[in-house]
Design a protein around this motif. Structure first.
Motif, PDB file in Angstrom:
ATOM      1  N   GLN A 148      10.231   7.497  -0.631  1.00  0.00           N
ATOM      2  CA  GLN A 148      10.248   6.095  -0.220  1.00  0.00           C
ATOM      3  C   GLN A 148      11.622   5.438  -0.352  1.00  0.00           C
ATOM      4  O   GLN A 148      11.803   4.283   0.029  1.00  0.00           O
ATOM      5  N   VAL A 201       7.984   4.021  -6.928  1.00  0.00           N
ATOM      6  CA  VAL A 201       7.650   4.882  -5.784  1.00  0.00           C
ATOM      7  C   VAL A 201       8.167   6.295  -6.007  1.00  0.00           C
ATOM      8  O   VAL A 201       8.969   6.546  -6.902  1.00  0.00           O
ATOM      9  N   ALA A 205      -2.105  -0.365   1.650  1.00  0.00           N
ATOM     10  CA  ALA A 205      -1.361  -0.550   2.901  1.00  0.00           C
ATOM     11  C   ALA A 205      -2.181  -0.066   4.098  1.00  0.00           C
ATOM     12  O   ALA A 205      -1.829   0.896   4.769  1.00  0.00           O
ATOM     13  N   ILE A 252      10.233  -1.548  -7.540  1.00  0.00           N
ATOM     14  CA  ILE A 252       9.213  -0.860  -6.757  1.00  0.00           C
ATOM     15  C   ILE A 252       9.014   0.557  -7.297  1.00  0.00           C
ATOM     16  O   ILE A 252       9.865   1.430  -7.076  1.00  0.00           O
ATOM     17  N   ASP A 312       6.391  -6.434   3.153  1.00  0.00           N
ATOM     18  CA  ASP A 312       5.522  -6.299   1.969  1.00  0.00           C
ATOM     19  C   ASP A 312       6.295  -6.648   0.701  1.00  0.00           C
ATOM     20  O   ASP A 312       5.800  -7.336  -0.190  1.00  0.00           O
ATOM     21  N   ILE A 313       7.506  -6.119   0.649  1.00  0.00           N
ATOM     22  CA  ILE A 313       8.294  -6.245  -0.568  1.00  0.00           C
ATOM     23  C   ILE A 313       8.877  -7.649  -0.705  1.00  0.00           C
ATOM     24  O   ILE A 313       8.773  -8.290  -1.757  1.00  0.00           O
ATOM     25  N   LEU A 356       6.048  -4.588  -7.190  1.00  0.00           N
ATOM     26  CA  LEU A 356       5.091  -4.412  -6.090  1.00  0.00           C
ATOM     27  C   LEU A 356       5.148  -2.972  -5.624  1.00  0.00           C
ATOM     28  O   LEU A 356       6.220  -2.370  -5.533  1.00  0.00           O
ATOM     29  N   THR A 357       3.983  -2.420  -5.385  1.00  0.00           N
ATOM     30  CA  THR A 357       3.959  -1.091  -4.807  1.00  0.00           C
ATOM     31  C   THR A 357       2.649  -0.922  -4.053  1.00  0.00           C
ATOM     32  O   THR A 357       1.804  -1.814  -4.075  1.00  0.00           O
ATOM     33  N   GLN A 396       7.138  -2.700   5.936  1.00  0.00           N
ATOM     34  CA  GLN A 396       7.235  -2.436   4.493  1.00  0.00           C
ATOM     35  C   GLN A 396       8.263  -3.370   3.837  1.00  0.00           C
ATOM     36  O   GLN A 396       8.079  -3.811   2.702  1.00  0.00           O
ATOM     37  N   GLN A 436      -0.337  -0.402   7.515  1.00  0.00           N
ATOM     38  CA  GLN A 436       0.643   0.678   7.687  1.00  0.00           C
ATOM     39  C   GLN A 436      -0.074   1.998   8.002  1.00  0.00           C
ATOM     40  O   GLN A 436       0.377   2.768   8.840  1.00  0.00           O
ATOM     41  N   ASP A 440      -0.029   2.026  -1.516  1.00  0.00           N
ATOM     42  CA  ASP A 440      -0.333   3.341  -0.961  1.00  0.00           C
ATOM     43  C   ASP A 440      -1.055   3.166   0.358  1.00  0.00           C
ATOM     44  O   ASP A 440      -1.795   2.208   0.542  1.00  0.00           O
ATOM     45  N   ARG A 441      -0.825   4.132   1.232  1.00  0.00           N
ATOM     46  CA  ARG A 441      -1.579   4.130   2.487  1.00  0.00           C
ATOM     47  C   ARG A 441      -2.967   4.694   2.235  1.00  0.00           C
ATOM     48  O   ARG A 441      -3.078   5.798   1.698  1.00  0.00           O
TER      49      ARG A 441
HETATM   50  N1  TRP Z   1       4.926   3.657   2.495  1.00  0.00           N
HETATM   51  C1  TRP Z   1       4.220   3.743   1.252  1.00  0.00           C
HETATM   52  C2  TRP Z   1       3.570   5.138   1.193  1.00  0.00           C
HETATM   53  O1  TRP Z   1       3.466   5.807   2.188  1.00  0.00           O
HETATM   54  C3  TRP Z   1       3.154   2.687   1.110  1.00  0.00           C
HETATM   55  C4  TRP Z   1       3.709   1.293   1.069  1.00  0.00           C
HETATM   56  C5  TRP Z   1       3.512   0.318   1.996  1.00  0.00           C
HETATM   57  C6  TRP Z   1       4.547   0.727   0.043  1.00  0.00           C
HETATM   58  N2  TRP Z   1       4.162  -0.821   1.631  1.00  0.00           N
HETATM   59  C7  TRP Z   1       4.791  -0.607   0.447  1.00  0.00           C
HETATM   60  C8  TRP Z   1       5.111   1.225  -1.140  1.00  0.00           C
HETATM   61  C9  TRP Z   1       5.608  -1.463  -0.316  1.00  0.00           C
HETATM   62  C10 TRP Z   1       5.920   0.367  -1.888  1.00  0.00           C
HETATM   63  C11 TRP Z   1       6.163  -0.970  -1.472  1.00  0.00           C
HETATM   64  O2  TRP Z   1       3.142   5.556   0.147  1.00  0.00           O
END
Ligand code: TRP
Length: 347
Positions: free
Chosen positions: A155, A151, A44, A149, A140-141, A6-7, A137, A47, A9-10
């Protein structure tokens, strides 16, 4: 055990080269990997609202741009479930209970958050929602039992905080959630890709980005403006490699094939670097090489992106279908979560 990826982006703007080398390239590789049970990519938006709550229009616009970037890059809806964070309310439920397991001091110590707080100059007016986004977050995971993940290094503090929450939850309520692991780029030059100014990491707010959607002409102009070595004035002057953005990008983006295709005078990048250090290689020469390599990578992305943009209904349908699917999983997993918390009264 097969991996659950899972991953996300904002959606605060279009994706740029930093996103590409930091995580998209890994995602492309992973979507074809055999030992993957499931792969999610989340937009996201909730977020993003934590520090853009005064500009919802920007998030709405960017959501569209980001899906197009994903599809343009070749992330495949047949292999990946794309979904929208705000449309999975189970995430908010997880977050609410996770907030009990984190202290204010711990949130303030999170290095990524600390950095962002400094940049934003909130002073004594830190929005609580923003400070707590690492907790959301973690939701989310864990809601999707994600194990891996992909990233960028910025992160890592989020994943560390997620795993702390997981351990705390499990020790209080019994083994329920799984810990996750970061998947970083193979190439260390991609850990923190600098912007074209060479000063900071590539970031929309600093205006130093090359976007995946940029037209050829824009890419050319940006590469020509790139920071190199200020003391390398005449072609014959010896030049520096460290801190020279053109070489950092060449390290991050070249492959032996691309190098051969666009540079016949030197055997490989190492040989070019040596020649540049000795003197005799001009900045325009290395910039043209970089432009050709970047354009080779970005051209098909740009073209595919434009193709998808012709039918936004189809694009939104991909997101809608993915979100529906993600919600089914979320609802199922929430049951176990509530059971562990002993709040499943009527089950
Ligand atoms: N914080 C991550 C970013 O700024 C975006 C994100 C939100 C994310 N939830 C996540 C990344 C869960 C990995 C898993 O890019």
């Amino acid at each position: 055990m097969k991996k659950i990826i899972l991953t996300g982006d904002r959606p605060t703007g279009k994706l740029h080269l930093g996103h590409y080398v930091g995580s998209i390239r890994k995602r492309l590789e992973m979507q074809d990997s055999k030992d993957i049970e499931k792969m999610y990519v989340m937009i996201a938006d909730s977020q993003a609202l934590t520090d853009n709550f005064d500009n919802p229009e920007k998030i709405r616009e960017s959501l569209k741009e980001i899906v197009l970037d994903y599809l343009g890059c070749g992330l495949d809806p047949k292999k990946i479930t794309f979904f929208v964070q705000s449309m999975v309310p189970e995430l908010t439920e997880y977050t609410f209970y996770f907030l009990n397991l984190v202290t204010l001091a711990r949130l303030e110590r999170n290095p990524t958050v600390k950095n962002e707080l400094q940049q934003k100059e909130f002073k004594n007016n830190i929005p609580v929602g923003f400070l707590c986004y690492p907790v959301s977050q973690a939701a989310d995971i864990t809601l999707f039992n994600a194990t891996h993940i992909p990233v960028g290094v910025d992160q890592l503090p989020m994943l560390e905080q997620t795993n702390e929450i997981v351990r705390k939850f499990n020790s209080l309520y019994g083994e329920t959630l799984v810990e996750c692991e970061a998947i970083l780029p193979d190439n260390e030059n991609c850990f923190r890709l600098p912007g074209i100014d060479g000063k900071n990491k590539m970031s929309k707010s600093l205006g130093n980005c090359i976007y995946l959607a940029d037209e050829e002409e824009e890419i050319y102009q940006k590469v020509m403006k790139m920071y190199t070595d200020p003391n390398h004035i005449k072609v014959s002057d010896p030049g520096k490699i460290e801190g020279n953005v053109v070489f950092t990008y060449l390290d991050a983006f070249q492959t032996p094939e691309l190098f051969k295709k666009y540079c016949q005078e030197f055997y490989d990048l190492e040989e070019l670097k040596k020649a540049y250090q000795k003197g005799g290689v001009g900045d325009i020469y290395i910039k043209k090489l970089l432009f050709n390599i970047l354009n080779d990578i970005l051209k098909p992305i740009r073209e595919r992106r434009k193709e998808y943009a012709k039918d936004m209904n189809e694009v939104y349908k991909i997101l809608k279908d993915g979100t529906n699917e993600a919600r089914l999983v979320a609802k199922e997993n929430l049951k176990n979560f509530k059971h562990a918390l002993k709040i499943d009264y009527f089950e």
